[in-house]
Design an enzyme around this catalytic site. Sequence first.
Site, short mmCIF file in Angstrom:
data_model
loop_
_atom_site.label_atom_id
_atom_site.label_comp_id
_atom_site.label_asym_id
_atom_site.label_seq_id
_atom_site.Cartn_x
_atom_site.Cartn_y
_atom_site.Cartn_z
N TYR A 163 14.49 31.63 3.26
CA TYR A 163 13.18 32.42 3.61
C TYR A 163 13.38 32.62 5.25
O TYR A 163 13.57 31.74 6.17
CB TYR A 163 12.05 31.56 3.35
CG TYR A 163 11.54 31.75 1.96
CD1 TYR A 163 11.27 32.74 1.30
CD2 TYR A 163 11.80 30.39 1.49
CE1 TYR A 163 10.98 32.48 -0.21
CE2 TYR A 163 11.19 30.33 -0.04
CZ TYR A 163 10.87 31.32 -0.59
OH TYR A 163 10.49 31.42 -1.92
N LYS A 210 0.81 -1.27 -0.12
CA LYS A 210 0.05 -0.05 0.12
C LYS A 210 0.78 1.26 0.01
O LYS A 210 1.96 1.15 0.21
CB LYS A 210 -1.03 0.06 1.19
CG LYS A 210 -0.32 0.04 2.42
CD LYS A 210 -1.23 -0.06 3.68
CE LYS A 210 -0.30 -0.09 4.82
NZ LYS A 210 -1.31 0.05 6.17
#
Length: 367
Positions: free
Chosen positions: A263, A40
């Site tokens: 940033y 999965k």
Amino acid sequence: MKTSPHRNTSAIVDLKAIRNNIEKFKKHINPNAEIWPAVKADAYGHGSIEVSKAVSDLVGGFCVSNLDEAIELRNHLVTKPILVLSGIVPEDVDIAAALNISLTAPSLEWLKLVVQEEAELSDLKIHIGVDSGMGRIGIRDVEEANQMIELADKYAINFEGIFTHFATADMADETKFKNQQARFNKIMAGLSRQPKFIHSTNTAAALWHKEQVQAIERLGISMYGLNPSGKTLELPFEIEPALSLVSELTHIKKIAAGETVGYGATYETSEETWIGTVPIGYADGWTRQMQGFKVLVDGKFCEIVGRVCMDQMMIKLDKSYPLGTKVTLIGRDKANEITTTDVADWRGTINYEVLCLLSDRIKRIYK
């Protein structure tokens, strides 16, 4: 999100390592049990199609999360049995039946909706889910289980299996595990009839509770070479991590003392510093929490400085390096290694999440 084949940021997946890990599990567990790997979430970021095809001859079937994952495997000619571990919408059971995909039946209410939706159900295979203490999906008492068996028999549905999932099999304290085990065993003892497959063993249970006798062993994270407990419990045998994450230096510069990087100007140099730029960021699953962590360049640890950007990040180098120099984010370079669990510990999470967050934008290379 589209894969970026023209960017040299790659997850390198060693399919031989995955096969070797399965072989080691086969020697460790009940020899009569079938291994059904969990592929999965794109095989925990490793690539469900490639992994499934690579190990198909070693396993009895596969476990996936949802119907779409199962359909994808069938569309790529994976012919082994497939079990969907989550509930699906009742109106889609005909798709599963047509493709020989077994479904989890999470409740009597769900099964009643199924028989209302579909007239012909003889090709449908179900595994009744039992909530023995996980608190997620599944029935909680034997009466509901037997009502589901009766309803399945009435409509010629194949009651193929019944299973539960342990919440704490990877913990040193076995109290909760034993409580779940006792609940599940009590329900098994009261069933009106037994199905072909009874299974409760996930990876952690297979590793540390191998006294359980199961028809199916659902093998997950350790197939990919990682310890499900992180660093809490010692593995009973060695396994090999199958995935490494690498990139390269795309820009290098020397900046003066007092300059800032990234940033928010959260990193300021205290001296002249070589800064390298690496083309990976939080859009790739390399999250902003990684600021301050280390990567490997030429076998040496280099700090991630400034905030991780969406597509790039910056690292502090010990010297100038040629453009294209390899940067190892997960894996070994010379004498040093960074593991997925190291990354998880830095983020305050688990190694599963680190792998599953690696986005499709990162190309997978198989060896």
